[in-house]
Design a protein around this motif. Structure first.
Motif, PDB file in Angstrom:
ATOM      1  N   TYR A  40       0.832  -1.213   0.000  1.00 51.91           N
ATOM      2  CA  TYR A  40       0.000   0.000   0.000  1.00 51.91           C
ATOM      3  C   TYR A  40       0.863   1.258   0.000  1.00 51.91           C
ATOM      4  O   TYR A  40       0.622   2.197  -0.780  1.00 51.91           O
ATOM      5  N   LEU A  41       1.871   1.289   0.861  1.00 51.88           N
ATOM      6  CA  LEU A  41       2.718   2.478   0.955  1.00 51.88           C
ATOM      7  C   LEU A  41       3.522   2.683  -0.318  1.00 51.88           C
ATOM      8  O   LEU A  41       3.655   3.816  -0.803  1.00 51.88           O
ATOM      9  N   LEU A  42       4.046   1.611  -0.885  1.00 55.50           N
ATOM     10  CA  LEU A  42       4.803   1.739  -2.133  1.00 55.50           C
ATOM     11  C   LEU A  42       3.883   2.198  -3.259  1.00 55.50           C
ATOM     12  O   LEU A  42       4.288   2.991  -4.117  1.00 55.50           O
ATOM     13  N   GLY A  43       2.645   1.709  -3.251  1.00 50.26           N
ATOM     14  CA  GLY A  43       1.682   2.187  -4.240  1.00 50.26           C
ATOM     15  C   GLY A  43       1.457   3.681  -4.127  1.00 50.26           C
ATOM     16  O   GLY A  43       1.379   4.388  -5.136  1.00 50.26           O
ATOM     17  N   ALA A  44       1.364   4.181  -2.886  1.00 47.33           N
ATOM     18  CA  ALA A  44       1.190   5.621  -2.672  1.00 47.33           C
ATOM     19  C   ALA A  44       2.404   6.400  -3.162  1.00 47.33           C
ATOM     20  O   ALA A  44       2.273   7.501  -3.719  1.00 47.33           O
ATOM     21  N   VAL A  45       3.604   5.825  -2.972  1.00 49.32           N
ATOM     22  CA  VAL A  45       4.836   6.476  -3.443  1.00 49.32           C
ATOM     23  C   VAL A  45       4.835   6.573  -4.967  1.00 49.32           C
ATOM     24  O   VAL A  45       5.145   7.619  -5.546  1.00 49.32           O
ATOM     25  N   TYR A  46       4.462   5.479  -5.643  1.00 49.06           N
ATOM     26  CA  TYR A  46       4.388   5.498  -7.104  1.00 49.06           C
ATOM     27  C   TYR A  46       3.296   6.449  -7.599  1.00 49.06           C
ATOM     28  O   TYR A  46       3.436   7.106  -8.627  1.00 49.06           O
ATOM     29  N   LEU A  47       2.206   6.521  -6.856  1.00 52.31           N
ATOM     30  CA  LEU A  47       1.089   7.365  -7.271  1.00 52.31           C
ATOM     31  C   LEU A  47       1.454   8.847  -7.226  1.00 52.31           C
ATOM     32  O   LEU A  47       1.066   9.627  -8.104  1.00 52.31           O
ATOM     33  N   THR A  48       2.204   9.247  -6.215  1.00 50.08           N
ATOM     34  CA  THR A  48       2.557  10.654  -6.041  1.00 50.08           C
ATOM     35  C   THR A  48       3.873  11.026  -6.708  1.00 50.08           C
ATOM     36  O   THR A  48       4.155  12.208  -6.904  1.00 50.08           O
ATOM     37  N   GLY A  49       4.704  10.015  -7.045  1.00 51.34           N
ATOM     38  CA  GLY A  49       6.017  10.316  -7.598  1.00 51.34           C
ATOM     39  C   GLY A  49       6.973  10.840  -6.557  1.00 51.34           C
ATOM     40  O   GLY A  49       7.920  11.570  -6.872  1.00 51.34           O
ATOM     41  N   ASP A  50       6.753  10.477  -5.304  1.00 53.00           N
ATOM     42  CA  ASP A  50       7.588  10.947  -4.199  1.00 53.00           C
ATOM     43  C   ASP A  50       8.824  10.068  -4.082  1.00 53.00           C
ATOM     44  O   ASP A  50       8.732   8.918  -3.680  1.00 53.00           O
ATOM     45  N   CYS A  51       9.972  10.590  -4.453  1.00 53.09           N
ATOM     46  CA  CYS A  51      11.301   9.956  -4.406  1.00 53.09           C
ATOM     47  C   CYS A  51      11.486   8.879  -5.482  1.00 53.09           C
ATOM     48  O   CYS A  51      12.541   8.268  -5.574  1.00 53.09           O
ATOM     49  N   VAL A  52      10.466   8.634  -6.296  1.00 53.64           N
ATOM     50  CA  VAL A  52      10.604   7.750  -7.456  1.00 53.64           C
ATOM     51  C   VAL A  52       9.843   8.389  -8.615  1.00 53.64           C
ATOM     52  O   VAL A  52       9.078   9.334  -8.428  1.00 53.64           O
TER      53      VAL A  52
END
Length: 244
Positions: A133-145
């Motif tokens: 879930y957290l990695l999905g949120a990171v990919y969704l926002t483009g935060d640090c990736v």
């Protein structure tokens, strides 16, 4: 509780770790939300707190003010960090997820973000639902990736399969917004369809609204109030369309 000459309360919601209200300012019509938080002492419960907060912010999608006692230490060194790092390095997915979360929230250094992402990916390799879930949120926002909606959908889908209510809400919301489902998930869905559909020469058509409903049902079954609200909203919209 608030001055009705200044703001009007629109909606309220209560979770295990928060009480939230959305408001509209009388003078200019500006809509916003306030979330009062009291965090748990146990790490395993604190994960649920972050998931609840993510859910209510996703539901309203308003500028929000969060305040209260989060019961979170500023630095990993304050609480048995050595044992946590050791467990994470030995391959414990819960420890990897916990360490990744702590590194994400406790400082703003680039190196810390990279370390957090490293441990989260390790936990994702073992299909840890919280890490997915957290990695999905990171990919969704483009935060640090690099922003990658397809990867976000994949993460939310796999976490939802394991009953993660926050991932189910996020996945369903993206489907309703017209996000394109990755081909790998389309193939997965077609394998679970009826024998007639499997034998058909054409690929089965997947209705994004029906797919979203299934996600909200997963969230509702897990006891998530937002899942029930989304289902009610879709039901009301269907009735409105039929009446029209």
């Amino acid at each position: 509780m608030f001055d009705k000459r200044v703001v009007e309360r629109l909606e309220d919601c209560e979770g295990d770790f928060f009480v939230a209200c959305s408001f509209v300012s009388i003078e200019d019509g500006f809509q916003w939300a306030f979330v009062g938080v009291y965090g748990p002492n146990l790490d395993v419960e604190r994960r649920s707190m972050w998931e609840e907060l993510a859910g209510i912010l996703k539901w309203w999608e308003l500028p929000s003010c969060l305040a209260g006692d989060f019961n979170v230490s500023r630095f990993p060194s304050e609480r048995g960090a050595a044992l946590l790092v050791e467990a994470a390095d030995m391959g414990d997915p819960d420890a990897q997820y916990e360490l990744g979360c702590r590194l994400r929230v406790e400082n703003n250094h680039v190196q810390s973000d990279q370390q957090a992402f490293y441990y989260l990916e390790k936990a994702v390799d073992q299909l840890h639902p919280g890490a997915l879930y957290l990695l999905g949120a990171v990919y969704l926002t483009g935060d640090c990736v690099r922003k990658d909606i397809a990867s976000a959908l994949w993460c939310f889908h796999r976490a939802s399969e394991k009953g993660h209510s926050g991932a189910a809400i996020a996945y369903g919301s993206l489907l309703l917004r017209g996000a394109q489902v990755p081909e790998s998930l389309m193939k997965f869905g077609s394998r679970s369809s009826s024998a007639k559909a499997r034998n058909s020469a054409e690929s089965p058509v997947m209705d994004p609204v029906e797919m979203a409903k299934k996600q909200f049902q997963i969230a509702a079954t897990a006891g998530c109030d937002l899942g029930l609200k989304w289902l009610d909203r879709l039901e009301e919209e269907e009735k409105r369309l039929l009446a029209g």
